[in-house]
Scaffold this active site. Structure first.
Site, PDB file in Angstrom:
ATOM      1  N   PRO A 147      -8.053  -5.511   3.201  1.00 47.01           N
ATOM      2  CA  PRO A 147      -7.585  -4.504   2.234  1.00 47.01           C
ATOM      3  C   PRO A 147      -7.833  -3.069   2.705  1.00 47.01           C
ATOM      4  O   PRO A 147      -7.041  -2.174   2.405  1.00 47.01           O
ATOM      5  CB  PRO A 147      -8.394  -4.827   0.970  1.00 47.01           C
ATOM      6  N   TYR A 148      -8.925  -2.838   3.445  1.00 56.72           N
ATOM      7  CA  TYR A 148      -9.183  -1.490   3.947  1.00 56.72           C
ATOM      8  C   TYR A 148      -7.993  -1.009   4.793  1.00 56.72           C
ATOM      9  O   TYR A 148      -7.428   0.069   4.559  1.00 56.72           O
ATOM     10  CB  TYR A 148     -10.477  -1.469   4.766  1.00 56.72           C
ATOM     11  N   GLY A 149      -7.614  -1.827   5.777  1.00 56.80           N
ATOM     12  CA  GLY A 149      -6.497  -1.450   6.647  1.00 56.80           C
ATOM     13  C   GLY A 149      -5.205  -1.281   5.865  1.00 56.80           C
ATOM     14  O   GLY A 149      -4.430  -0.340   6.101  1.00 56.80           O
ATOM     15  N   SER A 151      -4.906  -0.498   2.692  1.00 54.39           N
ATOM     16  CA  SER A 151      -4.966   0.673   1.801  1.00 54.39           C
ATOM     17  C   SER A 151      -4.664   1.964   2.567  1.00 54.39           C
ATOM     18  O   SER A 151      -4.173   2.937   1.998  1.00 54.39           O
ATOM     19  CB  SER A 151      -6.341   0.767   1.116  1.00 54.39           C
TER      20      SER A 151
END
Ligand code: UDP
Length: 337
Positions: A147-149, A151
């Site tokens: 999810p970090y990438g 987002s």
């Protein structure tokens, strides 16, 4: 120039503010202190024309006020949540902070007529590139695996779509950076995360005796020593890249650059270097993989070198870790100490 630095109380953002102030720019730090340190802002205050706004990116009134009161000309956007493992556990908070936060900022910029944006993106937008794409160029397909990438990738799309509509009325550069380490040579700023999850500071905290052990997350990766490979770039070099990119931005520009040293180090190599630099053989244990970690990520930084003449000056892992170690030795309790 008048520069808004979001996340300027954080590790990377504060180093950007330091460099901008040293270069004579007027800096406005916009930070909600959820991850940043008031101590970093205090260390920056004597260095030049600095204004600090403590607010969230979702606070449009404060954003609009900061952009207009200080006649901001360019935005460097660092404010974000950046822990891969945490992003798997609380993904919505990552989309809120990283994606919705950038949208709010961009809307405020449009409303206030600010048209230059330097975006702190990430190599995590590439996901797990196949071996033929390592080292990673900007042409590598962006398929994030956490999810970090994702987002952050959405923000890159948003910026490109906005530029498509705004044409010469907007310009942006996305800096996709790899792992950042080291601290300012003057010893004024350092790395102080709570919680700390990054490998280099954890090694140094272990060397200081502030942690009982360091756990290697996964020893069964398809890499030469079984541990993950990353590209560790010195924070001063990373900020030099930001300033170089900022100075080069022209109306209508839409660019992306990979910012790394162009070589990878494994987790075991970082541990060995940390033990060499500190002279402490801190204990290490082997544990399972951490969710969301790709096996190998390191940059091919030739695009930024060829276009803008930037390349990393620190290419030796021991030197990078030694610069971080100076801060950790002097500030074992971070900004609180
Ligand atoms: N890592 C580790 N033990 C730790 C912290 C990190 O083995 O206590 C590994 C992590 O799995 C990754 C590498 O070190 O392979 C770099 O992780 P870090 O969190 O520093 O940065 P990231 O690559 O997630 O941005």
């Amino acid at each position: 120039m008048n520069v808004l630095v979001t996340g300027g109380a954080g590790y990377i953002g504060s180093h950007a503010a330091l460099r901008l102030l040293t270069d004579g720019h007027a800096v406005t730090i916009f930070d909600d202190l959820s991850r940043g340190n008031r101590g970093a802002v205090d260390a920056l205050r004597p260095l030049g024309d600095l204004c600090f706004v403590e607010a969230e990116l979702g606070d449009r009134a404060q954003l609009d006020k900061a952009l207009t009161d200080r006649s901001i000309e360019v935005v460097m956007h660092f404010a974000a949540k950046a822990y891969v493992g945490e992003s798997v556990e609380i993904p919505l908070q990552y989309y809120r902070a990283n994606t919705a936060g950038a949208l709010s900022l961009l809307e405020a910029m449009v409303a206030c007529g600010v048209d230059r944006f330097v975006f702190s993106s990430t190599c995590a937008t590439y996901g797990e590139p196949p071996p033929e794409h390592i080292p990673i160029t900007e042409r590598c397909p962006q398929r994030p695996v956490n999810p970090y990438g994702r987002s952050k990738l959405v923000v890159e799309h948003m910026l490109r779509d906005h530029l498509h509509a705004a044409g010469d009325g907007f310009a942006f550069a996305a800096l996709r950076y790899f792992n950042v380490a080291g601290c300012d040579a003057g010893g004024r700023l350092g790395e102080d995360h709570d919680p700390e999850t990054h490998l280099v500071p954890i090694c140094l905290q272990a060397a200081l005796g502030r942690r009982d052990t360091l756990t290697i997350f996964g020893t069964d990766y398809d890499t030469p020593d079984g541990t993950c490979i990353r590209d560790y770039v010195h924070v001063d070099d990373l900020i030099d890249a930001h300033v170089t990119v900022m100075d080069a931005l022209r109306p209508g520009d839409s660019t992306a650059y990979n910012i790394g040293i162009g070589a990878g180090s494994s987790v075991r190599e970082v541990i060995d270097a940390s033990r060499r630099v500190t002279g402490v053989r801190f204990p290490v244990t082997e544990g399972p993989r951490r969710a969301g970690d790709p096996p190998a990520l390191y940059a091919d930084p030739s695009h930024v070198r060829e276009e803008l003449g930037w390349s990393a000056r620190y290419t030796d892992l021991d030197e990078i870790i030694a610069s971080a170690w100076r801060w950790f030795q002097a500030h074992p309790d971070g900004y609180g100490g």
